[in-house]
Write a protein that holds these residues in place. Structure first.
Motif, mmCIF file in Angstrom:
data_model
loop_
_atom_site.group_PDB
_atom_site.id
_atom_site.type_symbol
_atom_site.label_atom_id
_atom_site.label_comp_id
_atom_site.label_asym_id
_atom_site.label_seq_id
_atom_site.Cartn_x
_atom_site.Cartn_y
_atom_site.Cartn_z
ATOM 1 N N ALA A 33 0.821 -1.212 0.000
ATOM 2 C CA ALA A 33 0.000 0.000 0.000
ATOM 3 C C ALA A 33 0.856 1.264 0.000
ATOM 4 O O ALA A 33 0.509 2.266 -0.629
ATOM 5 N N ALA A 73 2.052 2.015 -3.498
ATOM 6 C CA ALA A 73 1.041 2.068 -4.562
ATOM 7 C C ALA A 73 1.186 3.316 -5.427
ATOM 8 O O ALA A 73 1.110 3.259 -6.653
ATOM 9 N N THR A 74 1.415 4.460 -4.764
ATOM 10 C CA THR A 74 1.543 5.699 -5.527
ATOM 11 C C THR A 74 2.812 5.716 -6.372
ATOM 12 O O THR A 74 2.819 6.192 -7.511
ATOM 13 N N SER A 94 -5.300 3.774 -11.747
ATOM 14 C CA SER A 94 -5.381 3.522 -10.310
ATOM 15 C C SER A 94 -4.957 2.095 -10.022
ATOM 16 O O SER A 94 -5.078 1.209 -10.872
ATOM 17 N N VAL A 95 -4.464 1.864 -8.811
ATOM 18 C CA VAL A 95 -4.064 0.517 -8.395
ATOM 19 C C VAL A 95 -4.459 0.309 -6.937
ATOM 20 O O VAL A 95 -4.352 1.216 -6.123
ATOM 21 N N TYR A 96 -4.949 -0.887 -6.637
ATOM 22 C CA TYR A 96 -5.265 -1.241 -5.252
ATOM 23 C C TYR A 96 -5.279 -2.760 -5.149
ATOM 24 O O TYR A 96 -5.200 -3.488 -6.149
ATOM 25 N N ASN A 97 -5.348 -3.262 -3.938
ATOM 26 C CA ASN A 97 -5.334 -4.700 -3.693
ATOM 27 C C ASN A 97 -6.759 -5.217 -3.499
ATOM 28 O O ASN A 97 -7.586 -4.566 -2.855
ATOM 29 N N ASP A 128 -9.624 -7.778 -1.959
ATOM 30 C CA ASP A 128 -9.801 -8.351 -0.628
ATOM 31 C C ASP A 128 -9.304 -9.789 -0.556
ATOM 32 O O ASP A 128 -8.747 -10.216 0.455
ATOM 33 N N ALA A 157 -3.368 -7.851 -7.113
ATOM 34 C CA ALA A 157 -3.418 -6.422 -7.431
ATOM 35 C C ALA A 157 -4.435 -6.157 -8.527
ATOM 36 O O ALA A 157 -4.655 -6.996 -9.408
#
Length: 417
Positions: A361, A364-365, A397-400, A402, A406
Motif C-alpha cells: 500500500a 502504490a503511488t 489507479s491501483v489497489y489490492n 480483498d 493487485a
C-alpha cells in the motif's frame, strides 16, 4: 561549468533576466535624466517669463516727462506690491533716486542690484543670471536698460525672483522620478524573469527528459546486455549448447527491444512531441484482439467485455494495456503457481486483476514511477501506462483485492458519438 545541461539552462534564465533588466534600466535612466533636465529648464523658463513680464511692464510705466524720471504710475501698478520684486536703479547713468518695489519677496543688497543695472546700462542689453540674497538664498535676476526718448540709457529695471520654491518643486519631482524608475525597473526585472522562464521552460524540460531517458536506458539495459553477453560467450565456449542458448538469446533481445520502445514512448510523451491520433475506438474489441495475440507463457487470461467506445490513440492505448497485461502475467502470480489474470472492459474502463501477492500500500503511488516496481522490474511499463492515461485525460489507479492480488484500473474518455 558544473551541473547538468538543464541546470545550466536554468542558470541562463537568470543571465537573461539580468541582461533584460540592465538594458531597460539604462534606457529608463537616460529617459529619467532627460525628463529631470527638462523639468529644470521649464522651471527656469517659467521664472524668466515672470521676470521678463515685470521688467518690460515696469519699464513702460516709468515717466520721462521734461527730462525728469517719475514713478507715479509704477507706484499705483499692482506689480509694485507683488512678486517677483523689482528695483529701478541708475546703474552709473545720471544719478536719480533709486526706486524699490513696496514688497520685498527676498532680501537683496542694493549694491548688487545697482551692479546689475550698471552692467545693463554699459552693454545696452538685457542681463540675466543668478545671485545670492542677503541670507544666502539663490535668486534669479534679470536687468534691462531704461532708454529715454532720445535713445540714451538712463538707468535699468532689475527684477528678482526667489529660486527656493522652484528648487523644492524640482527636488520633489526628481524623487518622484527616481521612485518611479525603481518601481519600473523592479517590475521589468520580474517580468523579464517570468518571460525568460516561460521561454526556457520547454527547452529545460526537453533536456531533463533527455537526461532521464539516458539514465533509464543505462539502468534498464545494463542487466539484459550483461546477460546477452554471457549467453553469447557461453555459446562460443560450448558449441553443443547453442541450440538451447539461441532461443534464450532471441527472447532476451526481444525484451531489450521492448524496453527501448517503452523508453522512447515515455520520452516523447514527456517532452510533448508525441502527437496523439485521437479517433473513436471500440475498447472491448481492442482488448479482446490484444489478448488473443499476446504471448502469455501459459498464464490463464480471461476477458469480460461490454461494448464501449472511447476517443483515444489506438496505438498508444494498445501499448498501455499490453504493459498492464505483461505486468500481471510476470509478477501477478504466487510462487509455484501459474498466473491467473482477469480483464474487464466496461464504461471506458479497463480493469486488470491478478492473483499474485498484491502490491504494498505504501508503494502504490510510486508504482507508476520509474525504477519502482515491487516485482523486481524497472517499473517502466507501468510508467508508460500512466503517461498514456494522462495524455488522454484519463487516470490509472491501483489497489489490492480483498481476496488477494493487485487490481489496475485504466480509465479513458468515453466517445460522445
Amino acid at each position: 561549468m558544473n551541473g547538468s545541461s538543464a541546470d545550466r539552462l536554468r542558470r541562463l534564465r537568470w543571465v537573461l533576466t539580468a541582461l533584460f533588466t540592465v538594458t531597460n534600466a539604462i534606457g529608463l535612466v537616460v529617459f529619467a535624466w532627460i525628463v529631470v533636465a527638462g523639468d529644470s529648464e521649464q522651471g527656469v523658463a517659467k521664472i524668466d517669463a515672470d521676470l521678463d513680464r515685470v521688467t518690460s511692464s515696469v519699464s513702460r510705466l516709468v515717466d520721462f516727462d521734461g527730462g525728469a524720471i517719475g514713478f507715479s504710475l509704477v507706484n499705483t501698478d499692482p506689480l509694485n506690491g507683488d512678486c517677483p520684486q523689482f528695483a529701478i536703479m541708475p546703474g552709473g547713468a545720471p544719478a536719480f533716486q533709486a526706486h524699490l518695489s513696496s514688497r520685498s519677496c527676498v532680501p537683496m543688497d542694493t549694491g548688487v542690484l545697482n551692479g546689475l543695472a550698471a552692467e545693463a546700462v554699459r552693454g545696452g542689453r538685457m542681463v540675466p543670471g543668478y545671485q545670492r540674497g542677503v541670507d544666502g538664498e539663490l535668486v534669479r535676476v534679470r536687468a534691462i536698460p531704461l532708454v529715454s526718448r532720445g535713445g540714451k540709457s538712463i538707468g535699468a529695471v532689475v527684477a528678482v525672483a526667489d529660486m527656493g520654491p522652484q528648487q523644492q518643486h524640482h527636488v520633489q519631482f526628481v524623487l518622484m522620478v527616481i521612485g518611479g524608475c525603481v518601481v519600473l525597473i523592479s517590475a521589468l526585472g520580474f517580468a523579464g524573469h517570468v518571460l525568460s522562464g516561460r521561454s526556457i521552460r520547454p527547452a529545460a524540460a526537453a533536456l531533463q527528459q533527455q537526461e532521464i531517458l539516458l539514465a533509464e536506458t543505462a539502468h534498464d539495459l545494463r542487466a539484459p546486455v550483461a546477460a546477452l553477453r554471457a549467453l553469447a560467450e557461453a555459446a562460443l565456449d560450448n558449441p553443443t549448447q547453442r541450440a538451447d542458448l539461441l532461443p534464450r538469446t532471441v527472447r532476451l533481445a526481444a525484451t531489450m527491444g521492448s524496453i527501448i520502445d517503452d523508453l522512447l514512448v515515455r520520452a516523447r510523451l514527456a517532452a510533448g512531441v508525441e502527437q496523439l491520433a485521437i479517433q473513436p475506438v471500440w475498447l472491448d474489441q481492442l482488448v479482446t484482439g490484444l489478448v488473443e495475440d499476446a504471448q502469455t507463457g501459459g498464464a490463464k487470461v480471461t476477458v469480460t467485455a461490454a461494448p464501449t467506445k472511447v476517443d483515444v490513440d489506438p496505438t498508444l492505448v494498445q501499448r498501455a494495456i499490453g504493459n498492464l497485461l505483461d505486468n500481471a502475467v510476470r509478477y501477478g502470480r504466487k510462487p509455484g503457481e501459474e498466473a491467473i489474470v482477469h480483464i474487464t472492459v466496461a464504461g471506458g474502463t479497463v480493469t486488470v486483476a491478478d492473483h499474485g501477492p498484491g502490491i504494498d500500500a505504501e508503494a502504490a503511488t510510486d508504482a507508476f514511477d520509474r525504477f519502482s516496481s515491487t516485482g523486481g522490474s524497472s517499473g517502466l511499463g507501468l510508467s508508460i501506462v500512466r503517461w498514456v492515461a494522462q495524455a488522454h485525460g484519463g487516470t490509472l489507479s491501483v489497489y489490492n483485492a480483498d481476496e488477494g492480488g493487485a487490481i489496475f484500473e485504466l480509465r479513458l474518455p468515453v466517445s460522445g458519438s
